[in-house]
Design a protein around this motif. Structure first.
Motif, PDB file in Angstrom:
ATOM      1  N   PRO A 256       0.316  -0.908   0.398  1.00  0.00           N
ATOM      2  CA  PRO A 256      -0.427  -0.033   0.145  1.00  0.00           C
ATOM      3  C   PRO A 256       0.961   1.489  -0.150  1.00  0.00           C
ATOM      4  O   PRO A 256       0.632   2.757  -0.346  1.00  0.00           O
ATOM      5  CB  PRO A 256      -1.299   0.117   1.145  1.00  0.00           C
ATOM      6  N   TYR A 257       1.957   0.862   0.321  1.00  0.00           N
ATOM      7  CA  TYR A 257       2.900   2.023   0.476  1.00  0.00           C
ATOM      8  C   TYR A 257       3.608   2.843  -0.913  1.00  0.00           C
ATOM      9  O   TYR A 257       4.540   3.533  -1.023  1.00  0.00           O
ATOM     10  CB  TYR A 257       3.863   2.435   1.751  1.00  0.00           C
ATOM     11  N   TYR A 258       3.696   1.709  -1.823  1.00  0.00           N
ATOM     12  CA  TYR A 258       4.589   1.451  -3.309  1.00  0.00           C
ATOM     13  C   TYR A 258       3.532   3.305  -3.648  1.00  0.00           C
ATOM     14  O   TYR A 258       2.942   3.553  -4.030  1.00  0.00           O
ATOM     15  CB  TYR A 258       4.169   0.534  -4.171  1.00  0.00           C
ATOM     16  N   GLN A 259       4.900   3.526  -5.200  1.00  0.00           N
ATOM     17  CA  GLN A 259       4.316   4.853  -6.128  1.00  0.00           C
ATOM     18  C   GLN A 259       2.887   4.314  -6.672  1.00  0.00           C
ATOM     19  O   GLN A 259       3.116   3.355  -7.360  1.00  0.00           O
ATOM     20  CB  GLN A 259       5.238   5.370  -6.697  1.00  0.00           C
ATOM     21  N   THR A 260       2.037   4.727  -6.727  1.00  0.00           N
ATOM     22  CA  THR A 260       0.994   4.439  -7.610  1.00  0.00           C
ATOM     23  C   THR A 260       1.719   4.020  -9.010  1.00  0.00           C
ATOM     24  O   THR A 260       2.518   5.133  -8.723  1.00  0.00           O
ATOM     25  CB  THR A 260      -0.539   5.665  -7.609  1.00  0.00           C
ATOM     26  N   SER A 261       0.720   3.437  -9.830  1.00  0.00           N
ATOM     27  CA  SER A 261       0.646   3.057 -11.390  1.00  0.00           C
ATOM     28  C   SER A 261       2.484   2.426 -11.354  1.00  0.00           C
ATOM     29  O   SER A 261       3.267   2.915 -12.489  1.00  0.00           O
ATOM     30  CB  SER A 261       1.108   3.840 -12.145  1.00  0.00           C
ATOM     31  N   ALA A 262       3.328   1.998  -9.836  1.00  0.00           N
ATOM     32  CA  ALA A 262       4.513   1.197 -10.368  1.00  0.00           C
ATOM     33  C   ALA A 262       4.728   0.410 -11.988  1.00  0.00           C
ATOM     34  O   ALA A 262       5.898   0.724 -12.102  1.00  0.00           O
ATOM     35  CB  ALA A 262       5.155   0.842  -9.049  1.00  0.00           C
ATOM     36  N   GLY A 263       3.723  -0.083 -11.968  1.00  0.00           N
ATOM     37  CA  GLY A 263       3.569  -1.305 -13.413  1.00  0.00           C
ATOM     38  C   GLY A 263       3.809  -0.604 -14.661  1.00  0.00           C
ATOM     39  O   GLY A 263       4.181  -0.915 -15.629  1.00  0.00           O
ATOM     40  N   GLY A 264       3.549   0.611 -14.612  1.00  0.00           N
ATOM     41  CA  GLY A 264       3.798   1.403 -15.807  1.00  0.00           C
ATOM     42  C   GLY A 264       4.594   2.338 -16.128  1.00  0.00           C
ATOM     43  O   GLY A 264       4.857   3.226 -17.026  1.00  0.00           O
ATOM     44  N   ARG A 265       6.356   2.931 -15.253  1.00  0.00           N
ATOM     45  CA  ARG A 265       6.939   3.339 -14.709  1.00  0.00           C
ATOM     46  C   ARG A 265       8.134   2.800 -14.519  1.00  0.00           C
ATOM     47  O   ARG A 265       8.469   2.025 -14.301  1.00  0.00           O
ATOM     48  CB  ARG A 265       6.878   3.884 -13.218  1.00  0.00           C
ATOM     49  N   SER A 266       9.423   3.553 -15.861  1.00  0.00           N
ATOM     50  CA  SER A 266      10.922   2.947 -15.444  1.00  0.00           C
ATOM     51  C   SER A 266      11.693   3.008 -14.066  1.00  0.00           C
ATOM     52  O   SER A 266      10.716   3.576 -12.796  1.00  0.00           O
ATOM     53  CB  SER A 266      11.816   3.401 -16.823  1.00  0.00           C
ATOM     54  N   TRP A 267      12.611   2.186 -13.802  1.00  0.00           N
ATOM     55  CA  TRP A 267      12.999   2.128 -12.790  1.00  0.00           C
ATOM     56  C   TRP A 267      13.813   3.573 -12.146  1.00  0.00           C
ATOM     57  O   TRP A 267      13.452   4.519 -11.610  1.00  0.00           O
ATOM     58  CB  TRP A 267      13.646   1.580 -12.427  1.00  0.00           C
ATOM     59  N   GLN A 268      14.223   4.350 -13.452  1.00  0.00           N
ATOM     60  CA  GLN A 268      14.788   5.733 -13.819  1.00  0.00           C
ATOM     61  C   GLN A 268      13.804   6.478 -13.036  1.00  0.00           C
ATOM     62  O   GLN A 268      13.713   7.481 -12.228  1.00  0.00           O
ATOM     63  CB  GLN A 268      15.023   6.078 -15.156  1.00  0.00           C
ATOM     64  N   ASP A 269      12.510   6.554 -13.592  1.00  0.00           N
ATOM     65  CA  ASP A 269      11.642   7.006 -13.397  1.00  0.00           C
ATOM     66  C   ASP A 269      11.147   6.982 -11.878  1.00  0.00           C
ATOM     67  O   ASP A 269      10.418   8.230 -10.951  1.00  0.00           O
ATOM     68  CB  ASP A 269      10.263   6.916 -14.457  1.00  0.00           C
ATOM     69  N   ALA A 270      11.263   6.308 -11.487  1.00  0.00           N
ATOM     70  CA  ALA A 270      10.888   6.077 -10.165  1.00  0.00           C
ATOM     71  C   ALA A 270      12.258   6.428  -9.276  1.00  0.00           C
ATOM     72  O   ALA A 270      12.018   7.012  -7.949  1.00  0.00           O
ATOM     73  CB  ALA A 270      11.038   4.392  -9.934  1.00  0.00           C
ATOM     74  N   ALA A 271      12.749   6.837  -9.563  1.00  0.00           N
ATOM     75  CA  ALA A 271      14.382   6.755  -8.953  1.00  0.00           C
ATOM     76  C   ALA A 271      14.407   8.466  -8.849  1.00  0.00           C
ATOM     77  O   ALA A 271      14.614   8.882  -7.880  1.00  0.00           O
ATOM     78  CB  ALA A 271      15.863   6.430  -9.271  1.00  0.00           C
ATOM     79  N   GLN A 272      13.922   9.006  -9.797  1.00  0.00           N
ATOM     80  CA  GLN A 272      14.057  10.404 -10.122  1.00  0.00           C
ATOM     81  C   GLN A 272      12.642  11.066  -8.933  1.00  0.00           C
ATOM     82  O   GLN A 272      13.031  12.364  -8.952  1.00  0.00           O
ATOM     83  CB  GLN A 272      13.631  10.272 -11.391  1.00  0.00           C
ATOM     84  N   SER A 273      11.982  10.158  -9.129  1.00  0.00           N
ATOM     85  CA  SER A 273      10.787  10.840  -7.606  1.00  0.00           C
ATOM     86  C   SER A 273      11.052  10.819  -6.641  1.00  0.00           C
ATOM     87  O   SER A 273      11.059  11.786  -5.278  1.00  0.00           O
ATOM     88  CB  SER A 273       9.394   9.780  -7.863  1.00  0.00           C
ATOM     89  N   LEU A 274      12.542   9.762  -6.448  1.00  0.00           N
ATOM     90  CA  LEU A 274      12.668  10.427  -4.921  1.00  0.00           C
ATOM     91  C   LEU A 274      14.129  11.460  -5.052  1.00  0.00           C
ATOM     92  O   LEU A 274      14.092  11.983  -3.850  1.00  0.00           O
ATOM     93  CB  LEU A 274      13.856   9.199  -4.939  1.00  0.00           C
ATOM     94  N   LEU A 275      14.915  11.733  -6.319  1.00  0.00           N
ATOM     95  CA  LEU A 275      15.140  12.823  -5.848  1.00  0.00           C
ATOM     96  C   LEU A 275      14.780  13.721  -6.095  1.00  0.00           C
ATOM     97  O   LEU A 275      14.848  14.654  -5.927  1.00  0.00           O
ATOM     98  CB  LEU A 275      16.394  13.053  -7.595  1.00  0.00           C
ATOM     99  N   ASP A 276      13.846  13.653  -6.585  1.00  0.00           N
ATOM    100  CA  ASP A 276      12.406  15.275  -7.040  1.00  0.00           C
ATOM    101  C   ASP A 276      11.819  15.340  -5.359  1.00  0.00           C
ATOM    102  O   ASP A 276      11.101  16.189  -5.004  1.00  0.00           O
ATOM    103  CB  ASP A 276      11.770  15.365  -8.219  1.00  0.00           C
ATOM    104  N   LYS A 277      12.528  14.707  -4.616  1.00  0.00           N
ATOM    105  CA  LYS A 277      11.664  14.955  -3.673  1.00  0.00           C
ATOM    106  C   LYS A 277      10.069  14.149  -2.897  1.00  0.00           C
ATOM    107  O   LYS A 277       9.128  14.663  -2.490  1.00  0.00           O
ATOM    108  CB  LYS A 277      11.972  16.083  -2.676  1.00  0.00           C
ATOM    109  N   LYS A 278       9.334  13.498  -4.132  1.00  0.00           N
ATOM    110  CA  LYS A 278       8.178  13.147  -4.229  1.00  0.00           C
ATOM    111  C   LYS A 278       7.865  11.637  -2.907  1.00  0.00           C
ATOM    112  O   LYS A 278       7.043  11.252  -3.362  1.00  0.00           O
ATOM    113  CB  LYS A 278       8.162  13.234  -5.872  1.00  0.00           C
ATOM    114  N   SER A 279       8.682  10.653  -3.339  1.00  0.00           N
ATOM    115  CA  SER A 279       9.652  10.093  -3.003  1.00  0.00           C
ATOM    116  C   SER A 279      10.605   9.680  -1.532  1.00  0.00           C
ATOM    117  O   SER A 279      11.084  10.258  -1.979  1.00  0.00           O
ATOM    118  CB  SER A 279       9.580   8.739  -3.643  1.00  0.00           C
ATOM    119  N   GLY A 280       9.563   9.034  -0.697  1.00  0.00           N
ATOM    120  CA  GLY A 280      10.180   9.148   0.244  1.00  0.00           C
ATOM    121  C   GLY A 280      12.045   7.721   1.062  1.00  0.00           C
ATOM    122  O   GLY A 280      12.493   8.476   1.506  1.00  0.00           O
TER     123      GLY A 280
END
Length: 437
Positions: A256-280
């Motif tokens: 339940p704490y995963y980023q939404t729509s993770a199955g449609g996102r690349s790992w680079q995009d996910a990592a970028q969300s951490l760098l952009d302070k959108k993910s913890g």
């Protein structure tokens, strides 16, 4: 600032798959093969040239390998002809490549991946290389470099840990504390969600479903220990074992704490969300920071070991995939290739590589670490303090089994997480196809 694809360990590497045929036969690999063979080892023997097959096509590793080969050329008076292929194609094509006319020396991975090709006779033993470089490596590194026959087949270059990464400024802003136990970790994820963050950055879309293996591995290692995990990876125990069921139960707790729509996102995009302070947080490898050029941002990135679940195992295991080099079965310039491998296994070569690519740490104990950034220093300490070191799900197991059964099964399950019984039964039904008693 963007990130670019790389192996983990790769990671084994992005978008790797349909490799049941690729690693263990023909099929998809035969289709991908021309891209790898075209620049490869088809040329006539030249005693002054060593051919080198590299999967380091991204800008940073490509530049790092160039620094190493240029130094070797200067010292040896030999020429290194580098055949650089993107990581995905290299992986898909490797079996057919090695059975054809491969380069003298090629990049590959320690552990099961190396042992498989050594056992198949698709690589040459390099004990004479280790006679020269052995003093610079620990017993653990030596063991990682041996085939099942006890001979050496691999020269390590670097490794890197998987851990839970975060930005220090985000933790400071919200007053978060570093979790060391599972209950603390899940409580932190819950609080992050309340604070409007995506607690756990995640992207496993397209060919990136390999990234979920890091989370599964750590959950299994922390809940059930190193011995069970390795037995599971090697096909020695059932995937419907109650311990595997426990691992899936734990995984479901944090979905339940995963980023939404993770199955449609690349790992680079996910990592970028951490760098952009959108993910913890992000459960990922040190390669997260490979393309970070802003040193102020790099200094704000930190990590902590995956938390303890069962005190009997604590945090005693670290996933630290090890990359390096092998010698093809019939090198055209055997003497030159041997010299090249001796250089690649030197502290000098590791210093040159790490000086360009700060997302890894050297394996040679004599390597100069004075220029390491804070993340590299902390990574080296984490790996050195581990009781056990694992390579990564698809490096510790049959890669065909992982890529065609386990990974897609995990990715599908994550889209609709349930008790996992159907998932584990499906995986178990395929185990005997890849592992024999």
């Amino acid at each position: 600032m963007t990130l670019h694809s790389r192996s983990p360990q790769t990671p084994a590497g992005p978008n790797r798959r349909r490799v049941v045929q690729g690693l263990f036969g023909v099929g998809a690999a035969a289709l991908a093969m021309p891209a790898l063979a075209a620049c490869g080892g088809g040329a006539a023997s030249d005693p002054k040239t060593v051919t080198f097959g590299s999967n380091g096509a991204d800008a940073t590793p490509k530049k790092a390998y160039a620094a190493v080969t240029n130094a070797f050329e200067k010292d040896s008076k030999l020429t290194v002809k580098t055949n650089t292929v993107d990581h995905d194609t290299f992986q898909k094509s490797i079996s057919t490549y090695l059975q054809g006319t491969p380069d003298d020396v090629f990049t590959w991975f320690a552990g099961y991946r190396m042992q498989y090709f050594a056992k198949k006779g698709l690589a040459s033993p390099i004990d004479e290389v280790w006679d020269k470089i052995g003093a610079g490596y620990s017993d653990a590194a030596k063991q990682l470099s041996k085939g099942q026959d006890g001979k050496y087949y691999f020269v390590p270059l670097y490794n890197y840990p998987w851990a839970v990464f975060y930005r220090k400024s985000v933790f400071q802003k919200y007053g978060y504390q570093i979790p060391t136990t599972w209950s603390q970790f899940t409580a932190l994820a819950k609080q992050m969600k309340k604070d409007g963050l995506s607690p756990i950055a995640s992207g496993y879309g397209g060919g990136d479903n390999w990234t979920v293996l890091g989370t599964f591995d750590y959950l299994n290692l922390r809940a059930n220990g190193y011995d069970f995990h390795m037995s599971l990876m090697r096909g020695q125990v059932s995937w419907t074992d109650k311990r595997a069921v426990k691992t899936i139960d734990l995984w479901r707790e944090i979905t339940p704490y995963y980023q939404t729509s993770a199955g449609g996102r690349s790992w680079q995009d996910a990592a970028q969300s951490l760098l952009d302070k959108k993910s913890g947080m992000a459960i990922i490898g040190l390669f997260l920071g490979q393309q970070v050029t802003d040193e102020s941002l790099r200094s704000d990135i930190d990590f902590f070991p995956f938390p303890e679940i069962d005190p009997a195992y604590g945090q005693d295991t670290v996933e630290a995939p090890t990359d390096g080099f092998m010698l093809s079965r019939k090198p055209k310039n055997s003497a030159g290739a041997t010299k090249f491998l001796e250089f690649l296994g030197s502290a000098q070569a590791e210093k040159l590589y790490m000086g360009v690519d700060p997302s890894n740490v050297a394996v040679n104990s004599g390597a100069d670490t004075s220029s390491y950034n804070a993340l590299q220093k902390k990574s080296a300490e984490l790996i050195a303090g581990a009781k056990h070191i694992t390579q990564f799900g698809d490096r510790d197991s049959d890669p065909g089994f992982i890529s065609t059964v386990v990974e897609p099964g995990f990715a599908e399950w994550l889209n609709h997480p349930d008790d996992g019984s159907a998932l584990l039964k499906k995986i178990e039904s395929q185990r005997s196809r890849f592992f024999t008693a």
